[in-house]
Write a protein that holds these residues in place. Sequence first.
Motif, short mmCIF file in Angstrom:
data_model
loop_
_atom_site.label_atom_id
_atom_site.label_comp_id
_atom_site.label_asym_id
_atom_site.label_seq_id
_atom_site.Cartn_x
_atom_site.Cartn_y
_atom_site.Cartn_z
N ASP A 157 0.87 -1.07 0.04
CA ASP A 157 0.00 0.02 0.09
C ASP A 157 0.90 1.27 0.11
O ASP A 157 1.63 1.57 0.97
N ARG A 158 0.82 1.91 -1.06
CA ARG A 158 1.62 3.12 -1.17
C ARG A 158 1.19 4.40 -0.25
O ARG A 158 2.06 5.19 0.37
N GLN A 159 -0.06 3.98 0.37
CA GLN A 159 -0.58 5.11 1.13
C GLN A 159 0.08 5.07 2.60
O GLN A 159 -0.12 6.11 3.35
N LEU A 160 0.60 4.14 2.87
CA LEU A 160 1.42 3.94 4.10
C LEU A 160 2.90 4.46 4.17
O LEU A 160 3.49 4.26 4.90
N LEU A 161 3.04 5.17 3.32
CA LEU A 161 4.51 5.89 3.15
C LEU A 161 4.04 7.32 2.72
O LEU A 161 3.33 7.74 2.10
N GLU A 162 4.68 8.33 3.68
CA GLU A 162 4.41 9.71 3.30
C GLU A 162 5.82 10.31 3.35
O GLU A 162 6.87 9.92 4.04
N GLN A 163 5.91 11.46 2.54
CA GLN A 163 7.20 12.10 2.24
C GLN A 163 7.00 13.46 2.81
O GLN A 163 6.00 14.13 2.61
N GLY A 164 8.40 14.13 3.15
CA GLY A 164 8.13 15.32 3.58
C GLY A 164 9.64 15.90 3.50
O GLY A 164 10.46 15.24 3.30
N PHE A 165 9.50 17.27 4.22
CA PHE A 165 10.82 18.21 4.33
C PHE A 165 10.82 18.69 5.40
O PHE A 165 10.03 19.48 5.93
N ASP A 166 12.03 18.47 6.31
CA ASP A 166 12.33 19.11 7.49
C ASP A 166 13.13 20.27 7.24
O ASP A 166 14.27 20.35 6.99
N GLU A 167 12.29 21.50 7.74
CA GLU A 167 13.04 22.61 7.52
C GLU A 167 14.46 22.85 8.37
O GLU A 167 15.30 23.62 7.82
N GLY A 168 14.19 22.45 9.74
CA GLY A 168 15.37 22.59 10.52
C GLY A 168 16.67 21.75 10.17
O GLY A 168 17.64 22.37 10.32
N LYS A 169 16.32 20.36 9.43
CA LYS A 169 17.58 19.76 9.18
C LYS A 169 17.83 19.99 7.54
O LYS A 169 18.82 19.72 7.13
N GLY A 170 16.89 20.78 6.84
CA GLY A 170 17.20 20.69 5.53
C GLY A 170 17.30 19.52 4.82
O GLY A 170 18.11 19.40 3.79
N MET A 171 16.49 18.52 4.96
CA MET A 171 16.40 17.40 4.47
C MET A 171 15.11 16.70 4.45
O MET A 171 14.08 17.17 5.14
N ASN A 172 15.16 15.79 3.49
CA ASN A 172 13.71 15.14 2.95
C ASN A 172 13.74 14.02 3.93
O ASN A 172 14.53 13.41 4.61
N TYR A 173 12.49 13.53 4.44
CA TYR A 173 12.26 12.43 5.17
C TYR A 173 11.12 11.66 4.62
O TYR A 173 10.27 12.06 3.84
N ILE A 174 10.80 10.49 5.26
CA ILE A 174 9.86 9.41 4.89
C ILE A 174 9.25 8.92 6.14
O ILE A 174 10.25 8.23 7.01
N THR A 175 8.07 8.90 6.24
CA THR A 175 7.24 8.26 7.30
C THR A 175 6.64 6.88 6.90
O THR A 175 5.92 7.01 5.82
N LEU A 176 7.00 5.84 7.53
CA LEU A 176 6.56 4.63 7.32
C LEU A 176 5.38 4.08 8.54
O LEU A 176 5.74 4.25 9.41
N PHE A 177 4.18 3.73 8.03
CA PHE A 177 3.33 3.36 9.08
C PHE A 177 3.03 1.77 8.85
O PHE A 177 2.95 1.06 7.72
N TYR A 178 3.13 1.10 10.14
CA TYR A 178 3.04 -0.26 10.10
C TYR A 178 2.51 -0.89 11.39
O TYR A 178 2.38 -0.04 12.23
N ASN A 179 1.85 -2.03 11.42
CA ASN A 179 1.26 -2.64 12.51
C ASN A 179 2.29 -3.32 13.46
O ASN A 179 2.27 -3.51 14.44
N LYS A 180 3.14 -4.25 12.82
CA LYS A 180 4.07 -5.07 13.67
C LYS A 180 5.35 -5.58 12.59
O LYS A 180 5.23 -5.41 11.36
N GLU A 181 6.46 -5.59 13.31
CA GLU A 181 7.81 -6.12 12.71
C GLU A 181 7.44 -7.72 12.43
O GLU A 181 6.96 -8.34 12.93
N MET A 182 7.94 -7.83 10.95
CA MET A 182 7.87 -9.21 10.53
C MET A 182 9.25 -9.96 10.97
O MET A 182 10.37 -9.41 10.83
#
Length: 352
Positions: free
Chosen positions: A327-352
Amino acid sequence: MITSFETSLQNLSVHKVGNKSQDEYLTLSDAQLSIKDETLNNLLMTYFLKPFEKVNEIYRFTHSSEDLALNEIYHFAKKCFQEPETFHEMSQQITRHLFDVSTHPKIKSGEVYIAFFDQVQIEGQLHQAIGIFKSETKETYLKVYPDAGGFFLTYEREAINIQKLDKGCLIINTESEEGYKVAVIDQTNKTPEAAVYWKDDFLKLKIRNDSFNQTTNVLGLYKNFVKEKIDDDFQISNPDKIDLLNKSMKYFKEKEKFDMDEFSNEVIGNEVAAKSFKDMVQSYEKEFESPISGGFEISGQAVMKQKSSYKSVLKLDKNFHVYIHGDRQLLEQGFDEGKGMNYITLFYNKEM
């Protein structure tokens, strides 16, 4: 698929071809071989036919004039099938033709084996077949013999590894009016200039427009469309590109038939992008005279072969590789102004 468990070797002639541009020689044998040793026969069958068990692409003979009779190998093969007593003579003619096209400086000399087979199975049917094989690569082998309570060690140079067929083709005696069914192997001369001589200059082949080839072509075209062409019309992130590729692979795995409109709606999901992809397919059809947009049976073998080239990996600098399978919707991209870097947030229920 080609199988040979019922196949028998009926005739075999061996010749040698040098590089014509290097002033090397052509050597033709006076008569065909008589193979009476069962072990040698089995070794030859392994050397000649086993590599074709993994070949899926089937070709046909062609000629620029559209007159198949002007294709030299087609002509010699047809005569041999119709008049088996001409086998050795035709093997000499085939070898002469190979010598005539062996002019690129990187083409190696080697032995040429012309074989006549019975009961070769292709696509569930048994047929006669003519095989043309060339050995270019020689190796050195060690030999160990028992000797006076110990062992004696020697070697043999210029030997042939029966697990490594350099070049080969199988001409299957079916659909002759369409150019026969032809399977090809070329493990040497990987540079484009040298490689064309076997398939294009010597054999003069075109790919058969079957389900395997159609499936391969559409998957290849779509991959190029997503990776390169789609950027002309949209600003699209790499995760979204991977998602589009994942959707296409899912479509081809689940469906039995390819339908262009259905594929455009379910996978691409955008009218502008769908039109752009259809235009790309139509250009391919026109250039290669290979219709595919009208729909076809999906080849599972072609899907599995193309799967490895469909990368679902998002590479982030040299620190992280993110595999996107679902599911592509479980991955979000953004930009951190403080660090001046891109970031990705991953959503999941449990580790496999």
